[in-house]
Structure formats: structure tokens, C-alpha cells
Scaffold this active site. Sequence first.
Site, mmCIF file in Angstrom:
data_model
loop_
_atom_site.group_PDB
_atom_site.id
_atom_site.type_symbol
_atom_site.label_atom_id
_atom_site.label_comp_id
_atom_site.label_asym_id
_atom_site.label_seq_id
_atom_site.Cartn_x
_atom_site.Cartn_y
_atom_site.Cartn_z
ATOM 1 N N VAL A 11 -5.328 6.784 -9.435
ATOM 2 C CA VAL A 11 -5.935 7.902 -8.712
ATOM 3 C C VAL A 11 -5.765 9.199 -9.509
ATOM 4 O O VAL A 11 -6.714 9.969 -9.676
ATOM 5 C CB VAL A 11 -5.324 8.016 -7.295
ATOM 6 C CG1 VAL A 11 -5.772 9.292 -6.606
ATOM 7 C CG2 VAL A 11 -5.728 6.817 -6.460
ATOM 8 N N PHE A 166 -10.894 7.642 -1.923
ATOM 9 C CA PHE A 166 -11.406 6.347 -1.468
ATOM 10 C C PHE A 166 -11.914 5.481 -2.626
ATOM 11 O O PHE A 166 -12.633 4.512 -2.397
ATOM 12 C CB PHE A 166 -12.529 6.559 -0.443
ATOM 13 C CG PHE A 166 -12.084 7.320 0.780
ATOM 14 C CD1 PHE A 166 -11.405 6.670 1.801
ATOM 15 C CD2 PHE A 166 -12.306 8.683 0.896
ATOM 16 C CE1 PHE A 166 -10.971 7.367 2.930
ATOM 17 C CE2 PHE A 166 -11.885 9.388 2.022
ATOM 18 C CZ PHE A 166 -11.208 8.731 3.042
ATOM 19 N N LEU A 167 -11.587 5.848 -3.876
ATOM 20 C CA LEU A 167 -12.142 5.093 -5.008
ATOM 21 C C LEU A 167 -11.604 3.656 -5.045
ATOM 22 O O LEU A 167 -10.486 3.383 -4.610
ATOM 23 C CB LEU A 167 -11.856 5.807 -6.324
ATOM 24 C CG LEU A 167 -10.411 6.057 -6.770
ATOM 25 C CD1 LEU A 167 -9.803 4.846 -7.424
ATOM 26 C CD2 LEU A 167 -10.392 7.237 -7.737
ATOM 27 N N GLU A 169 -10.722 0.358 -7.535
ATOM 28 C CA GLU A 169 -10.476 -0.001 -8.934
ATOM 29 C C GLU A 169 -11.680 -0.791 -9.440
ATOM 30 O O GLU A 169 -12.324 -1.527 -8.684
ATOM 31 C CB GLU A 169 -9.213 -0.851 -9.044
ATOM 32 C CG GLU A 169 -7.973 -0.037 -8.791
ATOM 33 C CD GLU A 169 -6.686 -0.843 -8.956
ATOM 34 O OE1 GLU A 169 -6.717 -1.884 -9.622
ATOM 35 O OE2 GLU A 169 -5.677 -0.396 -8.416
ATOM 36 N N ALA A 266 -16.273 -13.920 1.970
ATOM 37 C CA ALA A 266 -15.133 -14.771 2.313
ATOM 38 C C ALA A 266 -14.519 -15.350 1.042
ATOM 39 O O ALA A 266 -15.155 -15.377 -0.007
ATOM 40 C CB ALA A 266 -15.621 -15.899 3.215
ATOM 41 N N GLY A 267 -13.289 -15.790 1.122
ATOM 42 C CA GLY A 267 -12.679 -16.426 -0.039
ATOM 43 C C GLY A 267 -11.172 -16.391 0.022
ATOM 44 O O GLY A 267 -10.564 -16.612 1.068
ATOM 45 N N GLY A 271 -6.214 -8.533 -2.268
ATOM 46 C CA GLY A 271 -4.947 -8.262 -2.953
ATOM 47 C C GLY A 271 -4.991 -6.845 -3.469
ATOM 48 O O GLY A 271 -5.718 -6.002 -2.944
ATOM 49 N N CYS A 274 -3.552 -1.574 -2.869
ATOM 50 C CA CYS A 274 -3.836 -0.736 -1.682
ATOM 51 C C CYS A 274 -3.826 -1.507 -0.370
ATOM 52 O O CYS A 274 -2.979 -1.258 0.482
ATOM 53 C CB CYS A 274 -5.181 -0.041 -1.860
ATOM 54 S SG CYS A 274 -5.125 1.190 -3.158
HETATM 55 C C1 UDX Z 1 -9.563 -0.342 -1.837
HETATM 56 C C2 UDX Z 1 -10.603 0.491 -1.049
HETATM 57 O O1 UDX Z 1 -11.899 -0.136 -1.138
HETATM 58 C C3 UDX Z 1 -10.679 1.912 -1.588
HETATM 59 O O2 UDX Z 1 -11.551 2.684 -0.784
HETATM 60 C C4 UDX Z 1 -9.273 2.518 -1.571
HETATM 61 O O3 UDX Z 1 -9.303 3.806 -2.156
HETATM 62 C C5 UDX Z 1 -8.288 1.639 -2.328
HETATM 63 O O4 UDX Z 1 -8.308 0.312 -1.794
HETATM 64 P P1 UDX Z 1 -9.515 -1.594 -4.202
HETATM 65 O O5 UDX Z 1 -8.233 -2.183 -3.707
HETATM 66 O O6 UDX Z 1 -9.558 -0.989 -5.553
HETATM 67 O O7 UDX Z 1 -10.033 -0.451 -3.180
HETATM 68 O O8 UDX Z 1 -10.626 -2.751 -4.199
HETATM 69 P P2 UDX Z 1 -11.700 -3.320 -3.166
HETATM 70 O O9 UDX Z 1 -12.985 -3.435 -3.864
HETATM 71 O O10 UDX Z 1 -11.712 -2.594 -1.875
HETATM 72 O O11 UDX Z 1 -11.152 -4.806 -2.924
HETATM 73 C C6 UDX Z 1 -9.892 -5.043 -2.333
HETATM 74 C C7 UDX Z 1 -9.626 -6.523 -2.223
HETATM 75 O O12 UDX Z 1 -10.465 -7.114 -1.232
HETATM 76 C C8 UDX Z 1 -9.902 -7.320 -3.512
HETATM 77 O O13 UDX Z 1 -8.898 -8.274 -3.698
HETATM 78 C C9 UDX Z 1 -11.241 -7.978 -3.259
HETATM 79 O O14 UDX Z 1 -11.420 -9.159 -3.995
HETATM 80 C C10 UDX Z 1 -11.144 -8.245 -1.762
HETATM 81 N N1 UDX Z 1 -12.447 -8.358 -1.104
HETATM 82 C C11 UDX Z 1 -13.286 -7.295 -1.065
HETATM 83 C C12 UDX Z 1 -12.821 -9.553 -0.486
HETATM 84 O O15 UDX Z 1 -12.059 -10.530 -0.494
HETATM 85 N N2 UDX Z 1 -14.021 -9.618 0.164
HETATM 86 C C13 UDX Z 1 -14.874 -8.566 0.220
HETATM 87 O O16 UDX Z 1 -15.948 -8.706 0.834
HETATM 88 C C14 UDX Z 1 -14.504 -7.362 -0.413
#
Ligand code: UDX
Length: 443
Positions: A11, A166-167, A169, A266-267, A271, A274
Site C-alpha cells: 500500500v 481498496f487496491l 495486489e 468458486a474454487g 488467501g 488482507c
Molecule cells: C483484497 C481486496 O479486493 C482489496 O480491495 C483490498 O484492498 C485488499 O484485499 P487482494 O487480497 O489483493 O485484495 O486480492 P483479491 O483480488 O481481492 O483476491 C483475494 C483472494 O480471493 C484471492 O486469493 C483470490 O484468488 C480469491 N478470490 C477472489 C476467489 O477465490 N474468488 C473470487 O471470485 C475472487
Amino acid sequence: MNIAVFGAGYVGLVTAVCLAAQGNKVTVVEKDRDKLEKLQEGRVTFYEPDVDSLLDAAMSSGQITFTSDSAAAIAPAELLFICVGTPALPDGSADLSQVEAVMRTILKHLSHYQIPSLQQEAEGKLVVVKSTVPVGTGDRLSRMAELHMQSIGAAVPIEVASNPEFLREGAAVHDFLFPDRIVIGVGSARGERLLRELYRSFECPVLSTDTRTAEMIKYASNSFLATKISFINMVSDLCDKVQADVTHVAKGMGYDRRIGEQFLKAGIGFGGSCFPKDLQAFAAVGRKHHVQVELLEQVIRINQERPVKLLEKLKDALWVMKGKRVTVLGLTFKPHTDDVRDCPASHVIAGLLREQAEVVAYDPVGMANFRAAYPELSARMRFADNAYEACDRSDGIVLLTEWPLFKELDWVRVLAKMETPYLLDARHYLIDEELGKLGFVCN
Ligand code: UDX
């Protein structure tokens, strides 16, 4: 504007390079010497698309500097961003010691070096918290400032604001520069004016509210997104039992604009640094205030069970696991990042090793971090140089991260290398039908 950013993690660094790209003068304060040296040489310490080019440009134009000298950063800054980590404590609540330490540093340097000039200026500094912090943290920091100023008999105008980030990664620069919204939690018109001025070129709604509400928005947003994921994973388990297709269920739900298609993949579950930590912290805040948080606890539980369920499926397909060679494709918690913090792969691999399977893994960017973060697992598995090598004489492939390169593999070549043509796509990323036609057994 003149800005100090405390903490050069995801961040902090993304905030710094993006604000520098918009013409602000940014000084980043980083305590970790190794990280600091690399940044001073213009090297980014993690894999994140576009950060390196923005850093290059900002260093060439002199818009960004990196230092361990807090005083030098604090003195000229109007805005002081706190972007340090808030890891989970054993009870799930957020560890705020780094946030508090930054505030103490700011107050110490203000009293030593800044009070005379600030009092003349009558314009103080705005401390802006970007770290994800529990509700009430901004108030606590304000109280710290008040007490400090009382103790030294001065009335320096210093205000604390909340401006959650809210970004995501892997898409951090894009998300910072083109956010869906900006949330500003402030206690004064001046604080609001400063932050609106900083974000004046952003074309998105700017919600101005109090600090406590802003802090809640961040936790509530992350918890809601995580709830969507656990919800669809629960639906996925049911789909498996009744032979329905969860990707189509998600698609059919997502067309409803009230639901939306995002975060319904789904899956293997969520992780990263955050969601798991923020959910625990949000639930801990709820418990502290005697609010029922079973919903959040269930979201966490469903997610923790994803690797267990995957292993059950794998055992069902491969039967005796001892000595079976299992290929793990993807180690990072999502694609386009080298972050392996709380990655599903670590839980799956630990389970496979417990079953005495032989594990061979490949990830295009996450292997070095995985080795460093999970030395005990790494010592008992193998890392391949590429995906084909990882599939050599494999009894089954488990795909855990949806890296585009996995879609582009020559799957006929992969199949020819395998001992048994079993593939478990834990992200619903590949097209089962096409792989099925090639001869893979998929589920
Ligand atoms: C998240 C929030 O999206 C972001 O707004 C906040 O600032 C930080 O936390 P991030 O952890 O970087 O961001 O990734 P994100 O794309 O949200 O995915 C989080 C996890 O959820 C990943 O492990 C991803 O694989 C999983 N995921 C995401 C799913 O399993 N299914 C989905 O439909 C979306």
C-alpha cells in the site's frame, strides 16, 4: 503537495509512486535497511505490474525519495500517510503497534523541530491512516496527539484522518489510479479540503464521512467480498453433489445487477495478506462489542475447509496417496503477484505431505517467496524449472493459481508426460471439456 509516506509495503509504495506520478513531492520513510537500500537504487522489492516504471519516472523527475530519517520527511510534509502493516495477533485482533510507533515518531519530531514554525503557520499537519485498522483507531491516535501536546504545553494543530485503500495486489496501480470510490474520514473542513485537493483529478465518487465510519467501510467491504466467495464455495459443494455446474450458476447469478458477477469465482478460496486477517479482526471487534458475528465466523470456516475438501477429492481420485507424485501448478494466492502469504497452496501442500505424497510445484514468480516463507514444506518437496518438468511422470495435477501461462500450455505435451491423466482445476480456470477431449480426467 508535500507528502510523507510511512511504510514501503504494497500500500505504501503504490500510494507513493502514484501520488508522485501526479506531481506531488513524496518522501517515503522505511525502517528496513535492506528494503530501503533497494528502493534507493530504484529496485522494487515485490512483483507488482507497473510499479517499477512509475518508480523509475518518479526517481528521474525527483518527485520521490526514500529515507530512514523520519524528521527530514516530517518537517516539510502537509500530509503524513501511515501505511504500515497491521498483522493479526493470536486472538485475531489487529496488532496496531506499528501504527502507534509511527504516530509516536511523528509527535516526537513535531515537538522537537516543528512547534515554533507550525504555531506561526497556524496550518498544521494531517496524519492520514491508509493501513487497515479497527474502528476507533483514528480516535485513539487523535487522543495520543492531544495528550502529547498537553504534556509539552503546546497546541499544535495536528489532525488524524482515515483514507482506506481498496487496491488489489496484481492490479494495484490501476486500482489506485482508477478507484470505484475514495473514502475520506475526517473531523474538520480543513482535513476534508486537503484530501479533496489531493484527489481532485480522480473521476470517482468521493465519500466524506467521520473517521470511525471510514474505518468501518474498509472492513465491511473486505468482509462482504469474502462472504461472496465463501457463499459461492458453499454452492459449489452442493453443485458437486447434485451434478450442477457452479461456473454457470455463478454466471446466472451474476447477470442480476443486484448481485453482480464479481467475486463469485468458486474454487480453493481466498488467501493473501488482507481477507483472512481482516475477517478475523472484524469478527474480533464484533465479539468485543457483543455483536453476533457467526456469519463472519462461518465465512472464515468455509474458507479454511477448502484445502481439506480439495484433498478429499484428490484422495477419492488417486486412492492411495503414499508415494504418488502430485504436481502443484501455482503457489501465489492469486495471479500477477509473488505474494504467498496465507496462500491456499501452503495448506494443500502441507496436506499432501502429511499423506506422504511426492510434491512437485511450479509457479512463474512465487517460488523464491514460497521457499522463504515455508522452509519446512519446501525442504520436503521439489520445485520445477517449468510447468512441463513439474508434470513429468505425475499422477495428478492440482491447479491452484490462475496464471495465464497455464492456459497457454501445450496440454497434449503435458498429457504425454504424465503417469495418470488426472487434473484437478481448483480455480475452474481451464476448459474441462477441451481437456477431457484430449484424454484428461478432470474434476
Ligand atoms: C483484497 C481486496 O479486493 C482489496 O480491495 C483490498 O484492498 C485488499 O484485499 P487482494 O487480497 O489483493 O485484495 O486480492 P483479491 O483480488 O481481492 O483476491 C483475494 C483472494 O480471493 C484471492 O486469493 C483470490 O484468488 C480469491 N478470490 C477472489 C476467489 O477465490 N474468488 C473470487 O471470485 C475472487
